[in-house]
Motif scaffolding. Structure first.
Motif, short mmCIF file in Angstrom:
data_model
loop_
_atom_site.label_atom_id
_atom_site.label_comp_id
_atom_site.label_asym_id
_atom_site.label_seq_id
_atom_site.Cartn_x
_atom_site.Cartn_y
_atom_site.Cartn_z
N ARG C 55 0.84 -1.22 0.00
CA ARG C 55 0.00 0.00 0.00
C ARG C 55 0.87 1.25 0.00
NH1 ARG C 55 -3.61 -1.30 3.44
NH2 ARG C 55 -5.43 -1.21 2.08
N LYS C 76 -12.97 -14.26 1.24
CA LYS C 76 -13.16 -13.65 2.56
C LYS C 76 -13.71 -14.69 3.52
CE LYS C 76 -13.49 -8.82 1.24
NZ LYS C 76 -14.32 -7.61 1.16
N GLY C 77 -13.06 -14.84 4.67
CA GLY C 77 -13.49 -15.82 5.66
C GLY C 77 -12.29 -16.31 6.43
N MET C 80 -6.41 -17.72 8.22
CA MET C 80 -5.46 -17.03 9.10
C MET C 80 -4.04 -17.11 8.54
SD MET C 80 -5.41 -15.60 12.11
CE MET C 80 -4.18 -15.15 13.35
N SER C 87 -7.75 -7.91 -0.73
CA SER C 87 -7.01 -6.88 0.01
C SER C 87 -5.82 -6.35 -0.77
CB SER C 87 -6.54 -7.44 1.36
OG SER C 87 -7.65 -7.69 2.19
N GLU C 90 -7.35 -3.67 -2.90
CA GLU C 90 -7.63 -2.48 -2.09
C GLU C 90 -6.35 -1.71 -1.76
OE1 GLU C 90 -10.81 -4.19 0.93
OE2 GLU C 90 -10.75 -2.00 1.01
N ASN D 17 -9.51 -10.83 16.11
CA ASN D 17 -8.75 -11.53 15.08
C ASN D 17 -9.60 -11.72 13.83
OD1 ASN D 17 -6.98 -13.15 13.68
ND2 ASN D 17 -7.51 -15.02 14.79
N PRO D 18 -9.66 -10.70 12.97
CA PRO D 18 -10.56 -10.80 11.81
C PRO D 18 -10.08 -11.76 10.73
CG PRO D 18 -9.41 -8.68 11.86
CD PRO D 18 -9.08 -9.36 13.15
N LYS D 19 -8.92 -12.40 10.93
CA LYS D 19 -8.42 -13.35 9.93
C LYS D 19 -8.52 -12.74 8.52
CE LYS D 19 -9.48 -17.56 12.55
NZ LYS D 19 -10.24 -18.82 12.55
N ALA D 20 -9.17 -13.43 7.60
CA ALA D 20 -9.32 -12.90 6.25
C ALA D 20 -10.78 -12.56 5.97
CB ALA D 20 -8.79 -13.90 5.23
N TYR D 21 -11.54 -12.32 7.03
CA TYR D 21 -12.97 -12.05 6.85
C TYR D 21 -13.26 -10.67 6.27
CZ TYR D 21 -14.76 -16.20 9.30
OH TYR D 21 -15.11 -17.48 9.65
N LEU D 22 -12.32 -9.72 6.49
CA LEU D 22 -12.62 -8.33 6.15
C LEU D 22 -11.64 -7.78 5.13
CD1 LEU D 22 -13.20 -6.92 9.76
CD2 LEU D 22 -14.91 -7.86 8.17
N GLY D 23 -12.15 -7.00 4.21
CA GLY D 23 -11.29 -6.24 3.34
C GLY D 23 -10.62 -5.12 4.12
N SER D 24 -9.79 -4.35 3.43
CA SER D 24 -8.97 -3.34 4.10
C SER D 24 -9.81 -2.25 4.76
CB SER D 24 -8.01 -2.70 3.10
OG SER D 24 -7.17 -3.67 2.52
N SER D 25 -10.82 -1.75 4.09
CA SER D 25 -11.56 -0.62 4.66
C SER D 25 -12.37 -1.08 5.86
CB SER D 25 -12.46 0.03 3.60
OG SER D 25 -13.37 -0.92 3.09
N THR D 48 -5.29 -8.39 15.17
CA THR D 48 -4.55 -8.91 14.01
C THR D 48 -5.12 -8.34 12.72
OG1 THR D 48 -5.82 -10.83 13.26
CG2 THR D 48 -4.50 -11.10 15.28
N GLN D 50 -4.53 -8.60 8.11
CA GLN D 50 -3.80 -9.05 6.93
C GLN D 50 -2.50 -8.25 6.83
OE1 GLN D 50 -4.81 -10.95 3.70
NE2 GLN D 50 -5.64 -12.16 5.37
N ASP D 53 -2.47 -4.81 5.45
CA ASP D 53 -3.16 -3.75 6.21
C ASP D 53 -2.46 -3.37 7.51
OD1 ASP D 53 -5.23 -3.71 4.30
OD2 ASP D 53 -6.31 -5.33 5.32
N GLN D 69 -0.52 -11.96 11.29
CA GLN D 69 -1.18 -13.27 11.38
C GLN D 69 -0.22 -14.41 11.05
OE1 GLN D 69 -4.81 -13.21 9.12
NE2 GLN D 69 -5.70 -11.55 10.33
#
Lengths: 234, 234, 234, 234
Positions: C55, C76-77, C80, C87, C90, D17-25, D48, D50, D53, D69
């Motif tokens: 980034r 997404k999910g 780990m 991402s 993004e 620990n959002p793991k890979a559930y969430l994009g950057s924003s 934690t 990605q 990020d 992570q």
């Protein structure tokens, strides 16, 4: 340079792939039965076994293409715990399955292992899933391919769409000399008849055979449809 | 619940680990010779072999703890190309090496595989490198450990410092019942005498044996120092 | 279905691939310098960076195709510790290197990851070694390929034979739209001139740049030969 | 020799620990909210993200222990596609999760990576599953451990038996200085209250937070029970 392997199999043929479902004594029992029927039906068979059982199966049978379920691209030397290609040959194996969905290889490792197979004279039976994987592997010169939509393995349900015809054609378009096995979700003789009619050279399976209460019955039915297919196409 | 394994070995003992250096016929030749000397010197031996050769070695020898070089934590079922623990037992193996530097396992896989070994009655021979790894694995209840500074494997040069004494003590401090093999860089009988004097229960090797021009000579020398060590400590 | 990616690069182009040689501040310094020269020479550049720096590099530069060094085929999910394709987008990345010799993928994983790249709109830069690997991967539809004899990586010595011409032709014979990078052993502008003359679309490197005492000098020389090649072929 | 890391956390604490559930924003939005509440409740938080990020989260927050992570045991140099420890520090991370069930490491790699963490000053948060794994890893000197029965991850169901008390005690018996996170199956504040009462130092989660329709509400409830636990134990 690598030496050419002799294709050990002529289609239509059966594959009996007990994976890790059977202990040694049951593997031997299945091998002896398959060997007897292979002679009776004059049909080629790829019979895989756990590494530890390969020599026993090879020594006790005459009509099977005894096939390892994996090997490593090592040469004599270090490689603790890995499978040496030369030893498979000494044990009596004539082919090796590579890149099964349950034992995937990097492309570089697959390439190196196929080269080792050619060096020691083992035929390669390489697994692929999607159209893209089938095409890519077909360009690498395997003797036999198993086209198998990973999601269908072990389900007892065959692919509903045109997977069988499509991937068989993809492989044959790259190299018509590659024999194609279609076996995902195959549970009985009817399924085998269908995939042979759709262009496959070989079929058979794992759970459809090893979990069947009467091995002789299910194998006899499978050999019968293969023999009928052969007769109607000769 | 898991069943207890019987420790198949009493120290001081020899390990002959040909890894992938030898084809099947040479492996058998080395096994027969080792078997003869093991009887003559009344000394326990861990003898490893390629999976494909295990049954042959077990059937043809009487005095060796025939040992697989790896296995997978699978149960009967899927697991194409992986090593089924039950089949090792059926083939006559009594122990299995795990986590060798050339075949490293995740901690979770090592844990599950040790559990499978206990279930089927195979002794575990688990490899570790640093002090931290030796201590961690010792807490997991292996029957035997191979402490081996990875950088020294295959070099023919033994660790110059106090690795042998230190890591042997680390393991014994956790669990005095674990037998400790120190063999990295061991090339002959003198090296074995030294590591036994430093506290190890077993020693031996790979390249120091298989590359020696006279297997009978090098093995006889190794058995001799082990027998002398035993006599002087009994 | 997957959406088509827009090829973000036109040849002849430079690749600057610092791998893990540089910390974040040095990566930024190299990126800013490369960005300035890319504008001056009006030449496309693939600039890779550690994920943690992507980034920052994307936000501070305007003329680079900012490229991730790896990603995983996850959605997404769960996952780990793995790299989520969405991402990378993004963060401003426009391409991703896959299957590098230092991070090899199984064929199935490569296939799935290329599909994810198409879904999120990242161009794929896929590495291959032997002729067989170059051909197989070319059939899978990458945007760009890095053909690289593994043994030559990081050696500062270019392949003595006809590797460059041969593998470039293998790829183009499968799909002329694939841009081919030849960079193994490239250490300076002369090497780049040679590989472009032999048919490659792009070149550049790692150690030849990051270890050079004067980044501006070596990059200027590299950009100069690329610009000259472009002029002489337009 | 390695330098000691400073334990960046004091219990009781929250892990997000959002793991890979969430994009950057979305990751940034969750981080800003958690940061605000961490200040309000004066509670330590492991957050934690990605890799891509991490810098953004570290630059925009003040009260979080920003945590990678995963990382690889590489040093500056080759290692294409791998995560360089030094770059995590430059990006503002203060800790790293290792050996998660979704990213398992060999024991040797875990050992080497923990050593690298100590060298660069990152706290280690190491995951373990069974009693044996918890004990083994505790001997290796992690700063924090996540004890997690793999089968329960992501299920929203907590372990029915005495896993939490038992594994926490196993770790503390080896080294009372290790902070223990128990979070498998935790979905809300009540679960956190229970695991803290059973001896854990920290708790929190992934799906219980990221899938909740009102992040502020669920986080506020979680911070509240942690603050209450702290008050009742001080």
């Amino acid at each position: 340079m690598s030496t050419a392997t002799t294709q050990p199999i002529t289609g239509p043929f059966l594959i009996v792939n007990p994976k890790a479902y059977l202990g040694s004594s049951d593997t031997l029992r299945l091998a002896l039965l398959t060997d007897e029927l292979a002679a009776q039906f004059e049909t080629d068979v790829i019979f895989t076994a756990q590494h530890v059982d390969l020599r026993m199966v090879a020594e006790r049978t005459s009509n099977l293409c005894v096939t390892a379920q994996h090997m490593d691209p090592i040469v004599k030397g270090r490689g603790m715990g890995h499978i040496l290609p030369e030893s498979l040959v000494e044990a009596g194996a004539r082919a090796v399955v590579l890149n099964h969905a349950e034992h995937q290889l990097s492309l570089a490792t697959l390439d190196a292992t196929m080269e080792r197979a050619r060096e020691v004279g083992l035929a390669t039976v390489v697994c692929a899933d999607t159209d893209a994987q089938c095409r890519a592997i077909a360009t690498m010169g395997p003797d036999i391919m198993i086209c198998e939509p990973t999601a269908a393995i072990g389900t007892g349900t065959m692919d509903a769409g045109d997977y069988i015809e499509r991937t068989t054609r993809i492989v044959k378009d790259v190299d018509p000399g590659i024999l194609v096995i279609q076996a995902a979700g195959v549970t009985g003789a009817d399924d085998i008849a269908r995939v042979l009619a759709q262009g496959a050279d070989g079929s058979g399976g794992t759970s459809g055979i090893v979990k069947h209460p009467d091995w002789r019955q299910v194998l006899t039915e499978m050999f019968t449809v293969i023999a009928e297919h052969k007769k109607s196409h000769s």
